[in-house]
Design an enzyme around this catalytic site. Structure first.
Site, mmCIF file in Angstrom:
data_model
loop_
_atom_site.group_PDB
_atom_site.id
_atom_site.type_symbol
_atom_site.label_atom_id
_atom_site.label_comp_id
_atom_site.label_asym_id
_atom_site.label_seq_id
_atom_site.Cartn_x
_atom_site.Cartn_y
_atom_site.Cartn_z
ATOM 1 N N LYS A 15 48.278 33.700 41.774
ATOM 2 C CA LYS A 15 47.777 33.710 40.394
ATOM 3 C C LYS A 15 48.937 33.845 39.390
ATOM 4 O O LYS A 15 49.033 33.081 38.445
ATOM 5 C CB LYS A 15 46.787 34.880 40.193
ATOM 6 C CG LYS A 15 45.612 34.883 41.171
ATOM 7 C CD LYS A 15 44.657 36.036 40.923
ATOM 8 C CE LYS A 15 45.238 37.429 41.185
ATOM 9 N NZ LYS A 15 45.545 37.723 42.608
ATOM 10 N N ARG A 90 37.658 41.380 37.598
ATOM 11 C CA ARG A 90 37.702 41.719 39.018
ATOM 12 C C ARG A 90 36.403 42.361 39.486
ATOM 13 O O ARG A 90 36.274 42.702 40.656
ATOM 14 C CB ARG A 90 38.825 42.728 39.251
ATOM 15 C CG ARG A 90 40.060 42.160 39.898
ATOM 16 C CD ARG A 90 41.043 43.313 39.919
ATOM 17 N NE ARG A 90 42.046 43.184 40.923
ATOM 18 C CZ ARG A 90 43.257 42.664 40.718
ATOM 19 N NH1 ARG A 90 43.581 42.151 39.559
ATOM 20 N NH2 ARG A 90 44.126 42.665 41.689
ATOM 21 N N ARG A 129 57.617 39.385 48.520
ATOM 22 C CA ARG A 129 57.704 39.126 47.077
ATOM 23 C C ARG A 129 58.708 40.025 46.346
ATOM 24 O O ARG A 129 58.858 41.201 46.640
ATOM 25 C CB ARG A 129 56.327 39.333 46.446
ATOM 26 C CG ARG A 129 56.394 39.293 44.916
ATOM 27 C CD ARG A 129 55.069 39.235 44.286
ATOM 28 N NE ARG A 129 54.198 40.315 44.707
ATOM 29 C CZ ARG A 129 52.928 40.390 44.365
ATOM 30 N NH1 ARG A 129 52.383 39.438 43.649
ATOM 31 N NH2 ARG A 129 52.200 41.397 44.767
ATOM 32 N N ARG A 163 57.276 45.603 44.154
ATOM 33 C CA ARG A 163 56.177 46.451 43.700
ATOM 34 C C ARG A 163 55.849 47.553 44.701
ATOM 35 O O ARG A 163 55.899 47.331 45.914
ATOM 36 C CB ARG A 163 54.922 45.583 43.478
ATOM 37 C CG ARG A 163 54.906 44.983 42.092
ATOM 38 C CD ARG A 163 53.870 43.930 41.898
ATOM 39 N NE ARG A 163 52.544 44.242 42.419
ATOM 40 C CZ ARG A 163 51.497 43.442 42.275
ATOM 41 N NH1 ARG A 163 51.622 42.302 41.617
ATOM 42 N NH2 ARG A 163 50.335 43.766 42.781
ATOM 43 N N ARG A 174 43.826 46.659 49.035
ATOM 44 C CA ARG A 174 43.658 45.657 47.972
ATOM 45 C C ARG A 174 42.755 44.527 48.442
ATOM 46 O O ARG A 174 41.920 44.028 47.689
ATOM 47 C CB ARG A 174 45.028 45.104 47.554
ATOM 48 C CG ARG A 174 45.799 46.065 46.663
ATOM 49 C CD ARG A 174 47.286 45.806 46.682
ATOM 50 N NE ARG A 174 47.675 44.560 46.066
ATOM 51 C CZ ARG A 174 48.893 44.017 46.196
ATOM 52 N NH1 ARG A 174 49.824 44.639 46.918
ATOM 53 N NH2 ARG A 174 49.174 42.886 45.598
HETATM 54 P P1 AP5 Z 1 51.891 35.829 43.199
HETATM 55 O O1 AP5 Z 1 51.838 34.625 42.319
HETATM 56 O O2 AP5 Z 1 52.682 36.993 42.758
HETATM 57 O O3 AP5 Z 1 50.408 36.249 43.661
HETATM 58 P P2 AP5 Z 1 49.215 36.947 42.848
HETATM 59 O O4 AP5 Z 1 47.984 36.190 43.141
HETATM 60 O O5 AP5 Z 1 49.613 37.118 41.419
HETATM 61 O O6 AP5 Z 1 49.137 38.299 43.633
HETATM 62 P P3 AP5 Z 1 49.125 39.819 43.133
HETATM 63 O O7 AP5 Z 1 49.630 40.644 44.270
HETATM 64 O O8 AP5 Z 1 49.833 39.965 41.819
HETATM 65 O O9 AP5 Z 1 47.619 40.024 42.929
HETATM 66 P P4 AP5 Z 1 46.887 41.341 42.831
HETATM 67 O O10 AP5 Z 1 45.602 40.820 42.363
HETATM 68 O O11 AP5 Z 1 46.872 42.167 44.044
HETATM 69 O O12 AP5 Z 1 47.791 42.198 41.813
HETATM 70 P P5 AP5 Z 1 47.636 42.585 40.284
HETATM 71 O O13 AP5 Z 1 48.963 42.744 39.710
HETATM 72 O O14 AP5 Z 1 46.670 41.683 39.628
HETATM 73 O O15 AP5 Z 1 52.438 35.307 44.623
HETATM 74 C C1 AP5 Z 1 52.683 36.210 45.701
HETATM 75 C C2 AP5 Z 1 53.915 35.752 46.498
HETATM 76 O O16 AP5 Z 1 53.626 34.508 47.134
HETATM 77 C C3 AP5 Z 1 55.163 35.514 45.626
HETATM 78 O O17 AP5 Z 1 56.301 35.951 46.309
HETATM 79 C C4 AP5 Z 1 55.179 33.983 45.425
HETATM 80 O O18 AP5 Z 1 56.513 33.485 45.278
HETATM 81 C C5 AP5 Z 1 54.523 33.474 46.706
HETATM 82 N N1 AP5 Z 1 53.715 32.268 46.482
HETATM 83 C C6 AP5 Z 1 52.855 32.034 45.450
HETATM 84 N N2 AP5 Z 1 52.262 30.828 45.587
HETATM 85 C C7 AP5 Z 1 52.719 30.304 46.749
HETATM 86 C C8 AP5 Z 1 52.469 29.063 47.453
HETATM 87 N N3 AP5 Z 1 51.613 28.138 46.973
HETATM 88 N N4 AP5 Z 1 53.120 28.853 48.619
HETATM 89 C C9 AP5 Z 1 54.002 29.781 49.108
HETATM 90 N N5 AP5 Z 1 54.300 30.960 48.487
HETATM 91 C C10 AP5 Z 1 53.661 31.216 47.322
HETATM 92 O O19 AP5 Z 1 46.928 44.023 40.395
HETATM 93 C C11 AP5 Z 1 47.625 45.140 40.909
HETATM 94 C C12 AP5 Z 1 46.763 46.387 40.832
HETATM 95 O O20 AP5 Z 1 46.455 46.676 39.457
HETATM 96 C C13 AP5 Z 1 45.387 46.297 41.521
HETATM 97 O O21 AP5 Z 1 45.475 46.588 42.889
HETATM 98 C C14 AP5 Z 1 44.587 47.338 40.720
HETATM 99 O O22 AP5 Z 1 44.921 48.635 41.134
HETATM 100 C C15 AP5 Z 1 45.111 47.144 39.311
HETATM 101 N N6 AP5 Z 1 44.323 46.139 38.548
HETATM 102 C C16 AP5 Z 1 44.807 44.964 38.036
HETATM 103 N N7 AP5 Z 1 43.842 44.287 37.390
HETATM 104 C C17 AP5 Z 1 42.713 45.043 37.505
HETATM 105 C C18 AP5 Z 1 41.368 44.861 37.057
HETATM 106 N N8 AP5 Z 1 41.021 43.749 36.365
HETATM 107 N N9 AP5 Z 1 40.479 45.822 37.353
HETATM 108 C C19 AP5 Z 1 40.818 46.932 38.040
HETATM 109 N N10 AP5 Z 1 42.071 47.158 38.503
HETATM 110 C C20 AP5 Z 1 43.024 46.225 38.229
HETATM 111 MG MG MG Z 2 49.985 38.792 40.184
#
Ligand code: AP5
Ligand code: MG
Length: 222
Positions: A15, A90, A129, A163, A174
């Site tokens: 994402k 979410r 990552r 992270r 997660r």
């Molecule tokens: P990346 O693009 O970073 O993946 P992502 O989908 O953004 O994954 P996240 O880990 O950020 O998602 P998340 O939902 O767990 O975390 P968030 O920060 O939202 O890609 C990942 C890796 O893969 C990278 O190294 C990239 O280079 C590689 N990659 C990408 N695409 C690729 C491809 N096509 N092929 C190969 N490699 C690839 O949330 C974190 C925490 O915050 C949550 O756990 C929760 O505690 C809190 N939180 C956030 N939002 C909310 C909400 N709305 N409600 C409640 N709690 C929340």
């Molecule tokens: Mg992300």
């Protein structure tokens, strides 16, 4: 006209990676609740302190907090290139709140894009990552390594970090949170006839091309 989109998918689906590309290519504005919460915790605000432990465990923070963050951003004015909601909504309550907020502001939700992936690839993606602390550029030890000089290819910063929740234990939690609380949104948006999906297992450029196909013409100069 601006285009507002949701990128929906489990941790590691790509994402953030795709959102950054859309920001560069289309002048859209990325609204990542994960990034906002990490910013709050590093700036030491009361809210940041409250959510830190929850995030490190891999659980979701409360709807009230994240809806408040999104409300604040949306109320500060429309983005001419449109918003990318990354990691929000979410929960069903968050999805309802987003619909109400956009309605209030006279804005639409134009695309809900599910990024389909398999759990097996997620562990490798997450544990490999690294992210630039200055500009948010995303790297991966195998697929997009940090440049040999240790400097971010995008902004030149040497502050590239990992992270706290990118470990196997937190990732398990997660993923569970995703299946329990977030994946019902797939049915929700499908029922509203708004769901589209891309193959998140493809190479980063291919995923971008698939998303571009869904979004149509560039909107930056529109
Ligand atoms: P990346 O693009 O970073 O993946 P992502 O989908 O953004 O994954 P996240 O880990 O950020 O998602 P998340 O939902 O767990 O975390 P968030 O920060 O939202 O890609 C990942 C890796 O893969 C990278 O190294 C990239 O280079 C590689 N990659 C990408 N695409 C690729 C491809 N096509 N092929 C190969 N490699 C690839 O949330 C974190 C925490 O915050 C949550 O756990 C929760 O505690 C809190 N939180 C956030 N939002 C909310 C909400 N709305 N409600 C409640 N709690 C929340
Ligand atoms: Mg992300």
């Amino acid at each position: 006209m601006s285009t507002n989109i949701i990128l929906l998918g489990p941790p590691g689906a790509g994402k953030g990676t795709q959102a950054k590309r859309l920001v560069e290519e289309r002048g859209m504005v990325q609204l990542s609740t994960g990034d906002m919460l990490r910013e709050a915790r590093s700036s030491g605000t009361e809210m940041g302190k409250r959510v830190a432990a929850v995030m490190d465990r891999g659980e979701l923070v409360t709807d009230e907090i994240v809806i408040g963050l999104i409300r604040e951003k949306l109320s500060s004015g429309a983005a001419s290139g449109g918003y990318i909601f990354d990691g929000f909504p979410r929960t069903l309550a968050q999805a309802d709140a987003l619909a109400a907020l956009l309605d209030e502001l006279g804005q639409s939700l134009d695309h809900v894009i599910e990024m389909r992936v398999d759990d097996e690839v997620l562990v490798a993606r997450i544990t490999g990552r690294a992210t630039c602390a200055n500009c948010g550029a995303v790297y991966h030890d195998v697929t997009r390594p940090i440049p040999a000089d240790g400097k971010c290819a995008n902004c030149g910063s040497t502050e590239i970090t990992r992270r706290a929740d990118d470990n196997e234990d937190a990732l398990r939690t997660r993923l569970l949170a995703y299946y329990k609380q977030t994946s019902p949104l797939i049915g929700y948006y499908h029922a509203k006839d708004q769901l589209e999906s891309v193959n998140g297992l493809a190479a980063i450029e291919e995923v971008s091309a698939e998303i571009a196909g869904l979004l149509g013409q560039q909107t930056q100069d529109a």
